[in-house]
Scaffold this active site. Structure first.
Site, PDB file in Angstrom:
ATOM      1  N   GLU A  32      46.465 -80.510  18.355  1.00  0.00           N
ATOM      2  CA  GLU A  32      46.339 -80.217  19.777  1.00  0.00           C
ATOM      3  C   GLU A  32      45.559 -81.304  20.511  1.00  0.00           C
ATOM      4  OE1 GLU A  32      47.876 -78.092  21.566  1.00  0.00           O
ATOM      5  OE2 GLU A  32      48.843 -77.088  19.889  1.00  0.00           O
ATOM      6  N   TYR A 115      42.803 -74.984  27.724  1.00  0.00           N
ATOM      7  CA  TYR A 115      44.142 -75.008  27.133  1.00  0.00           C
ATOM      8  C   TYR A 115      44.067 -75.202  25.626  1.00  0.00           C
ATOM      9  CZ  TYR A 115      48.352 -76.774  25.146  1.00  0.00           C
ATOM     10  OH  TYR A 115      49.399 -76.944  24.288  1.00  0.00           O
ATOM     11  N   ASP A 133      50.662 -74.930  29.065  1.00  0.00           N
ATOM     12  CA  ASP A 133      50.719 -76.380  29.194  1.00  0.00           C
ATOM     13  C   ASP A 133      51.671 -76.725  30.337  1.00  0.00           C
ATOM     14  OD1 ASP A 133      53.246 -75.893  28.186  1.00  0.00           O
ATOM     15  OD2 ASP A 133      53.136 -77.422  26.619  1.00  0.00           O
TER      16      ASP A 133
END
Length: 282
Positions: A32, A115, A133
């Site tokens: 990520e 996020y 996203d």
């Protein structure tokens, strides 16, 4: 019904990505961080090399920052590498080497924003939270038919996650945005959930424009400070160099003021160190 239609489509069309083959929280976290502002295709070789070399937070924390920065070279946004190593150190020191699952604990780690924290929760721990996203933000705006604030987008995303399906639902949403509900020329006729979309087939303004979670166009890379910084870091990944050679490494021989500013910024950020007139990574 929308849930079933999307999951069924995704089961047949899903992309096979290495970070989708694991629920190891550290590997998910690394993926990520690498995917922040970076395309999947660029991340793939870096991810596999990085996690093979540093498969746990402890191993990454033990590495010299210069090693991590050198391994990151070419992926861009080197602050992410610095923050990832800091995160590995804090995970080792505060959490016994285990990536935490709580939103607040994740958010306290360097470079881990809302996020990324939710992505780790959903993809590593199977928590039913919405992951918003760019792709998901675009889908939600089109589904509702109007622009959304960040809080509205997150609330809707959370409400849509079917119980016990946090991992697959969020992956499906991302693939839908990547493959079907694209920014330009969306394939509305091929969308498995078209009948639930307020905007599908419309000739009106796209509600995703400037909506929450939808990124804006980046400034050009060519000639930017990012490019010059990257050139210097690339040179330093090979060997240390003298300050006098920094301008040549950056291809800024005729802009000494800019060179000094960029070198000072890199030192302040901890990405390079200065020993007298010598510069080196970390």
């Amino acid at each position: 019904m929308r849930h079933g239609a999307l999951i069924t489509w995704w089961a047949a069309e899903r992309r096979d990505l290495p970070w989708r083959r694991t629920h190891d929280p550290w590997l998910v976290l690394v993926s990520e961080v690498m995917l922040q502002q970076t395309q999947v295709e660029r991340v793939l070789p870096y991810f596999e090399s990085f996690v093979e070399r540093w498969p746990t937070p402890q191993r990454c924390a033990e590495a010299a920052l210069s090693e991590v920065l050198a391994a990151w070279q070419g992926l861009g946004y080197p602050r992410r590498a610095r923050n990832l190593r800091r995160t590995a150190t804090l995970i080792t020191q505060r959490h016994g080497g285990e990536v935490p699952s709580g939103l607040d604990d994740l958010g306290d780690l360097p470079g881990i924003g809302p996020y990324t924290a939710r992505a780790v929760q959903a993809f590593a721990f199977g928590i039913d939270t919405g992951v918003v996203d760019t792709n998901v933000g675009r889908i939600l705006a089109r589904w509702t038919g109007h622009r959304l604030t960040a809080s509205q987008a997150q609330r809707i995303a959370d409400e849509l996650v079917p119980a016990g399906e946090g991992w697959s639902w969020n992956q499906a949403m991302m693939d839908l945005g990547n493959r079907i509900c694209t920014k330009r020329t969306p394939r509305c006729r091929d969308c498995p959930v078209r009948k639930w979309c307020a905007w599908a087939g419309s000739q009106g303004p796209d509600p995703a424009d400037r909506s929450a979670g939808v990124s804006t166009r980046q400034a050009p890379y060519e000639g930017s400070d990012r490019q010059a910084r990257g050139r210097l870091l690339a040179a330093l990944s090979e060997c240390e160099i003298g300050r006098a050679h920094a301008a040549a490494a950056m291809d800024l021989e005729h802009d000494e003021i800019r060179v000094q500013r960029l070198v000072s910024e890199l030192i302040a950020e901890g990405l390079i160190t200065a020993d007298g007139d010598q510069l080196r990574l970390g």
